[in-house]
Write an enzyme that holds these catalytic residues in place. Structure first.
Site, mmCIF file in Angstrom:
data_model
loop_
_atom_site.group_PDB
_atom_site.id
_atom_site.type_symbol
_atom_site.label_atom_id
_atom_site.label_comp_id
_atom_site.label_asym_id
_atom_site.label_seq_id
_atom_site.Cartn_x
_atom_site.Cartn_y
_atom_site.Cartn_z
ATOM 1 N N HIS A 72 -97.592 -16.120 -16.719
ATOM 2 C CA HIS A 72 -96.361 -15.334 -16.608
ATOM 3 C C HIS A 72 -95.400 -15.757 -17.717
ATOM 4 C CE1 HIS A 72 -96.750 -14.163 -12.084
ATOM 5 N NE2 HIS A 72 -97.795 -13.815 -12.812
ATOM 6 N N TYR A 201 -87.928 -11.542 -7.674
ATOM 7 C CA TYR A 201 -87.049 -12.034 -6.607
ATOM 8 C C TYR A 201 -85.980 -10.966 -6.409
ATOM 9 C CZ TYR A 201 -89.061 -16.661 -7.519
ATOM 10 O OH TYR A 201 -89.922 -17.724 -7.678
ATOM 11 N N LYS A 297 -91.305 -24.428 -6.145
ATOM 12 C CA LYS A 297 -91.287 -25.800 -6.660
ATOM 13 C C LYS A 297 -92.053 -26.831 -5.832
ATOM 14 C CE LYS A 297 -89.119 -24.924 -10.291
ATOM 15 N NZ LYS A 297 -90.051 -24.701 -11.380
#
Ligand code: RFL
Ligand code: PHB
Length: 389
Positions: A72, A201, A297
């Site tokens: 990405h 998002y 994360k």
């Protein structure tokens, strides 16, 4: 039985550490409460930082990741149905992230582990670390009805947020910081082509939504849900309808839907335990800290702990250098707190969870800043690709 290091937990952190210890010629045993099938079937993270990818290659376990991972070069943020792309490489000296499921990472590490020299006990019951405040710690457990006792030099707790390792530390020796968010994530996995090439998002008036992927034919989507919601209360159709309602038309209209192959609800939590070393017991991964999944994360942070830990353990076993073990906690926590900050920030920015109009305006202003200012884009991108080790 005797070994140098007992690792509690065969999630990604425990398996990675076990494989790295094997590579350094340090004897170790992994103890896992669940069956291997259960651990290998868990659907969780999907986005890997370059440092995570590099660790897999260091173990020569990265071939499938290189072949199947999807690079990405950017990340998308949608706010009230308007989508902005934030390039990653241009702002970070060429860094990118890779879409490759935690399920696949765990499988690659498991395959390496079982081909290696060290033992792994699945379905280990009543695992109990003991005497880690002395130079002769040990771990006892039951396996297939037989009691076992392992003497060792070091115990590493890689047993997740609910594990036994952190719970074994006397309360006075540990400080914990915790924040629970007033919403959860309902996730759905489907064999449909992903609607966008890179992660989206979305902050919408109806709540947060996330579009991600596992391959060009397998999508992973999430929507913000109530903490009291249940998977049974959400049919596939209800999920797809709600997801579409929260996305910009350019995504909602072409989105291909299909039957779910997995659906689950996860609570969102920020958590840190300090320190991460208690004599001869060290904590790593979710056993020591949890981030809400916004920003992807958790797995990456578990891997960076292991990066610091393998350096500390190899120094310790090479020349009994105890200071290397003490440095582990300080080095790992410095990166952990910065990553906790980013995950908390991105969660606040992208979710709807109170009706305060001023806060909403602040989020809109922050979004305008990170999408239109060079400094704003760089800040988001450098955290998203992962801070340096
Ligand atoms: P794990 O994976 O929880 O593994 C711990 C292992 O320890 C075992 N265990 C025990 N074994 C023996 N005795 C005991 N008493 C034991 N108690 C527990 C457990 O059975 C288990 O096998 O911790 P680890 O290895 O530290 O790895 C952490 C990651 O799994 C976690 O941070 C990520 O999944 C978080 N996360 C994400 N991270 C990312 O980097 N990128 C993402 O895109 C991302 N998305 C996510 C996520 C987590 C999610 N959920 C479900 C919380 C998306 C979701 C929805
Ligand atoms: C995922 O693909 O599961 C994923 C992607 C990005 C996130 C969290 C999860 O922030």
């Amino acid at each position: 039985m005797r070994t140098q290091v007992v690792i509690i937990g065969a999630g990604p952190a425990g398996l990675l550490l076990g494989c790295l210890l094997d590579k350094h010629g340090i004897d170790n045993v992994v103890l896992e409460r669940q069956t291997a099938d259960y651990v290998l079937a868990r659907i969780r993270a999907g986005i890997l930082e370059q440092t995570t990818v590099d660790l897999m290659h260091r173990l020569e376990a990265g071939d499938r990741l290189s072949a199947e991972g999807i690079i990405h070069h950017g990340v998308n943020i949608a706010f009230d149905k308007k989508m902005e792309a934030i390039p990653l490489g241009a702002s970070t000296g060429g860094k990118v992230v890779t879409a490759y499921g935690q399920t696949e990472v765990t499988k690659d590490l498991y395959d390496l582990r079982i081909a290696g020299p060290s033992q792994t006990f699945y379905q280990a019951e009543d695992v109990s670390p003991a005497d880690f405040d002395t130079d002769s710690p040990s771990v006892s457990f039951r396996h297939q009805g037989t009691e076992h006792h392992i003497d060792c030099d070091i115990i590493v707790g890689c047993d997740g947020y609910h594990g036994v390792s952190r719970a074994s530390v006397p309360e006075a020796a540990i400080t914990t910081y915790e924040k629970l968010y007033p919403f959860g994530w309902l996730g759905l996995l489907a064999d449909t082509p992903p609607v966008a090439h890179e992660v989206v998002y979305a902050n919408d008036v109806r709540g947060f939504a996330l579009c991600s992927m596992r391959s060009m034919t397998r999508s992973r989507y999430y929507i913000q849900c109530d903490t009291t919601d249940t998977v049974d209360g959400w049919s596939d159709d209800a999920f797809w309808d709600e997801l579409r309602r929260r996305l910009p038309a350019e995504l909602a209209e072409p989105m291909i839907t299909g039957p779910s192959i997995e659906k689950s609800i996860a609570p969102l939590r920020s958590f840190v335990a300090e320190p991460m070393r208690f004599g001869r017991l060290l904590l790593a991964g979710d056993a020591a800290h949890v981030v809400p999944p916004t920003g992807a994360k958790g797995l990456n942070l578990a891997f960076s702990d292991i990066h610091y830990l393998i350096e500390a353990l190899s120094a310790f076993f090479a020349d009994k250098d105890d200071s290397a073990l003490s440095e582990y906690s300080r080095r790992a926590l410095a990166r952990i707190w910065k990553t906790e900050r980013f995950s908390w920030y991105l969660t606040n920015l992208t979710h709807r969870f109170n009706d305060d109009p001023f806060e909403q305006k602040m989020k809109e202003a922050e979004l305008a800043y990170i999408t239109t200012s060079e400094a704003g884009r760089i800040s988001l991108a450098e955290n998203y690709v992962g801070l340096p080790l």
